[in-house]
Motif scaffolding. Structure first.
Motif, short mmCIF file in Angstrom:
data_model
loop_
_atom_site.label_atom_id
_atom_site.label_comp_id
_atom_site.label_asym_id
_atom_site.label_seq_id
_atom_site.Cartn_x
_atom_site.Cartn_y
_atom_site.Cartn_z
N PRO A 158 -5.75 37.40 89.44
CA PRO A 158 -5.67 38.44 90.48
C PRO A 158 -7.03 39.03 90.85
N LEU A 159 -8.07 38.70 90.11
CA LEU A 159 -9.39 39.29 90.40
C LEU A 159 -10.14 38.54 91.49
N SER A 160 -9.56 37.48 92.02
CA SER A 160 -10.26 36.69 93.06
C SER A 160 -11.67 36.35 92.61
N PRO A 161 -11.82 35.51 91.58
CA PRO A 161 -13.14 35.26 90.99
C PRO A 161 -14.21 34.86 91.99
N HIS A 162 -13.86 34.01 92.97
CA HIS A 162 -14.87 33.55 93.93
C HIS A 162 -15.41 34.72 94.75
N ASP A 163 -14.52 35.56 95.28
CA ASP A 163 -14.96 36.69 96.11
C ASP A 163 -15.68 37.75 95.27
N LEU A 164 -15.18 37.99 94.06
CA LEU A 164 -15.83 38.98 93.21
C LEU A 164 -17.21 38.50 92.77
N GLY A 165 -17.33 37.19 92.53
CA GLY A 165 -18.64 36.64 92.21
C GLY A 165 -19.63 36.81 93.35
N LYS A 166 -19.16 36.65 94.60
CA LYS A 166 -20.02 36.88 95.76
C LYS A 166 -20.45 38.33 95.84
N LEU A 167 -19.53 39.27 95.47
CA LEU A 167 -19.90 40.69 95.48
C LEU A 167 -21.04 40.95 94.51
N PHE A 168 -21.02 40.27 93.36
CA PHE A 168 -22.06 40.48 92.37
C PHE A 168 -23.38 39.82 92.77
N VAL A 169 -23.34 38.97 93.79
CA VAL A 169 -24.57 38.37 94.30
C VAL A 169 -25.10 39.14 95.50
N ASP A 170 -24.22 39.41 96.47
CA ASP A 170 -24.64 39.98 97.76
C ASP A 170 -24.30 41.45 97.93
N GLY A 171 -23.50 42.00 97.04
CA GLY A 171 -23.06 43.38 97.20
C GLY A 171 -24.11 44.38 96.77
N PRO A 172 -23.76 45.67 96.83
CA PRO A 172 -24.70 46.72 96.41
C PRO A 172 -24.99 46.60 94.92
N PRO A 173 -26.20 46.91 94.48
CA PRO A 173 -26.55 46.79 93.06
C PRO A 173 -25.73 47.75 92.21
N LEU A 174 -25.31 47.27 91.05
CA LEU A 174 -24.48 48.05 90.13
C LEU A 174 -25.30 48.45 88.91
N ASP A 175 -24.99 49.63 88.37
CA ASP A 175 -25.60 50.07 87.12
C ASP A 175 -24.64 49.91 85.95
N THR A 176 -23.35 50.18 86.21
CA THR A 176 -22.33 50.09 85.16
C THR A 176 -21.16 49.27 85.68
N LEU A 177 -20.71 48.30 84.89
CA LEU A 177 -19.60 47.45 85.28
C LEU A 177 -18.63 47.30 84.12
N SER A 178 -17.35 47.54 84.41
CA SER A 178 -16.28 47.27 83.45
C SER A 178 -15.36 46.22 84.07
N LEU A 179 -15.18 45.14 83.37
CA LEU A 179 -14.43 44.01 83.91
C LEU A 179 -13.52 43.46 82.81
N ALA A 180 -12.22 43.38 83.12
CA ALA A 180 -11.28 42.88 82.12
C ALA A 180 -10.20 42.07 82.80
N CYS A 181 -9.72 41.04 82.09
CA CYS A 181 -8.61 40.24 82.59
C CYS A 181 -7.89 39.62 81.39
N THR A 182 -6.74 39.05 81.65
CA THR A 182 -5.94 38.50 80.56
C THR A 182 -6.66 37.37 79.84
N HIS A 183 -7.29 36.47 80.61
CA HIS A 183 -7.90 35.27 80.03
C HIS A 183 -9.43 35.36 80.09
N ALA A 184 -10.07 34.92 79.03
CA ALA A 184 -11.54 34.88 79.02
C ALA A 184 -12.06 33.96 80.11
N GLU A 185 -11.32 32.90 80.44
CA GLU A 185 -11.76 31.96 81.46
C GLU A 185 -11.91 32.63 82.83
N CYS A 186 -11.13 33.69 83.08
CA CYS A 186 -11.25 34.40 84.36
C CYS A 186 -12.63 35.06 84.47
N LEU A 187 -13.07 35.71 83.40
CA LEU A 187 -14.39 36.34 83.42
C LEU A 187 -15.48 35.29 83.56
#
Length: 519
Positions: A158-187
């Protein structure tokens, strides 16, 4: 009634005829009715006046600067529950255009987003997240996102890995990130496809604090998730919420090596993993200054192959160690025997209180020995342990003495919700050596009323420390604080509250700032 005709009635005391009496009553009723009508009109006019006055409020007259209004909004949402921050901010923006405009020019309001729970088959709306965070300008940004798979669609993240990965490349810079999902493979998938040109760093390259959570993993997928830190070398504080060892974690008694934790100054591990695996992780953390180990009330898994003679682990820079939700009847504090922390300054241990199994030995000899091992471990022992905090500890006075007497360098001692009696403080003056000779601050908060913990024993302990002082044997105690629960109905604590101002005054004469509060 004709007032001219009956004017003489107001200037004389003659008896009124029945006709005159009826006429007077009629006039009174008529005037009462008129008064009621006028009062109703007055109420209507007052209500209309109030409506008009609202138009002259500071907000409607634009007398409250948007900057002040933005500060009010910040105070409002910051005191709300973390899960409702963004919802409350959206509500404020819907009040009127002026409020929305004030919120939009206050960047800090838009710097935190989450907590988001995304359940499959829903998808994470990355576009809205990016638009939200861009409003925060140059303020440090925080994003919390959690996904959860349904049992029948384990392959659809449900985290849309492809789109979320693009956010971490092109989006605004982050200082703090909390990311969790059921499977380690998703992260792993979120960061695995990040591509950026040689002249541009990804926006996630500014992250200093990272939290990763997973419910199912293998040793291999755990290692690949940890390799995310190779892509984010700026991370200094890492928190890992890991799968249950016997249910959802697959491993063959060891973890991938090495783990890229060498740059970390702070680490939190939330798991019930065996001590052997925890030590394997910590061997990659030579620069740690703060370490938190949390079991969430679960006993650590037991590994029968765990060698008892494994090498001691030295963390030379560690200053603060926290053990949280430790099961009282477990041997989870055994890990202290395998750690050497020469720079340790603060030790904080919280014991689990819900539905716990009671220990066989309330002296807690093993726990005391584990703590003492930190200061008796040879050349790399802790020589400057000054702060100790123990919460929800159920122990005898003898057991508590065993722990505290092993820590003569303590300057600050905090006992939260202590389940013990007060004999330790009553008898401290009889010990052969001075008890906690360097103690400067003592705080005892809400000791359990199930035990005979007398306030007078603590008061006398403080008083005796200041009696008979000499230049060769000074006392360092400067501050003491007691917190009493209002729910306590025992006589000693009623005395503590009733006489608190007197005792505070008496202690002040001896150089001790004493406070007694009720909660």
């Amino acid at each position: 009634m004709d007032q001219d005709r009956f004017a003489h009635l107001f200037t004389s005391n003659i008896m009124l005829s029945s006709f005159e009496l009826e006429s007077v009553r009629h006039e009174i009723e008529a005037r009462t009715t008129t008064i009621r009508q006028l009062e109703f009109q007055i109420d209507v006019l007052k209500a209309e006046r109030e409506k008009y006055q609202t138009l002259l409020s500071p907000l409607r007259r634009n007398l409250l600067p948007p900057e002040i209004l933005g500060e009010i909004f910040t105070f409002s949402v910051s005191n709300s529950r973390p899960f409702s921050w963004d919802h409350q901010l959206n509500t404020l923006c819907l009040v009127c255009s002026a409020w929305r405009a004030a919120a939009l020019i206050h960047p800090i309001l838009w710097a935190t987003l989450g907590w988001y729970y995304i359940y499959s088959p829903q998808n994470f709306d990355v576009g809205k997240v990016k638009a939200w965070l861009l409003r925060s300008g140059k303020v440090k940004k925080t994003l919390h996102v959690m996904g959860r798979h349904e049992p029948d669609d384990s392959l659809l993240c449900p985290l849309s890995p492809h789109d979320l990965g693009k956010l971490f490349v092109d989006g605004p810079p982050l200082d703090t990130l909390s990311l969790a999902c059921t499977h380690a493979e998703c992260l792993e998938a979120i960061f695995g496809d990040m591509q950026c040109g040689p002249a541009k760093k990804p926006s996630c390259a500014s992250i200093h604090s990272l939290t990763l959570g997973m419910e199912r993993a293998s040793a291999e997928s755990f290692g690949r998730v940890c390799s995310i830190l190779h892509r984010i070398p700026t991370v200094r504080t890492l928190s890992l919420a890991l799968p249950e060892i016997h249910e959802y974690f697959i491993y063959d008694r060891e973890l991938p090596k090495p783990l890229p934790f060498g740059n970390l100054s702070g680490l939190t591990l939330v798991c019930d993993w065996p001590i052997s695996l925890v030590l394997d992780i910590l061997r990659n953390c030579a620069n740690l200054e703060t370490l938190t180990l949390e079991t969430e009330g679960c006993t650590r898994g037991y590994d029968p192959a765990f060698p008892r003679d494994i090498p001691i682990l030295v963390l030379p820079r560690l200053r603060t160690l926290q053990l949280k939700e430790v099961v009282l009847s477990s041997k989870d504090t055994d890990i202290l025997r395998y750690l050497r922390l020469p720079s340790l300054h603060t030790l904080d241990i919280t014991f689990y209180t819900m539905d716990r199994d009671e220990p066989d030995d309330y002296n807690l000899t093993n726990t005391g020995s584990d703590i003492a091992s930190l200061v008796t471990g040879g050349s790399n022992r802790a020589t400057n342990l000054q702060h100790l905090r123990l919460e929800s500890l159920s122990i005898t006075s003898q057991g508590l003495y065993f722990i505290l007497s092993a820590l003569p360098t303590l300057t600050h001692l905090t006992l939260e919700r202590l389940e013990s009696d007060s004999r330790l403080f009553r008898d401290a003056h009889t010990f052969s050596t001075k008890f906690l000779p360097q103690l400067k601050t003592l705080k005892i908060h809400e000791p359990s009323e199930l035990f005979t913990f007398n306030y007078s024993d603590v008061y006398n302990f403080l008083r005796r420390r200041k009696e008979g002082l000499t230049e060769e044997s000074p006392d360092c105690l400067e501050e003491a604080g007691l917190t009493v629960s209002k729910a306590h109905s025992t006589y000693p604590w009623k005395i503590a509250l009733d006489d608190r101002h007197y005792h505070a005054s008496e202690m002040a004469k001896k150089g001790i700032r004493l406070s007694i509060a009720a909660v």
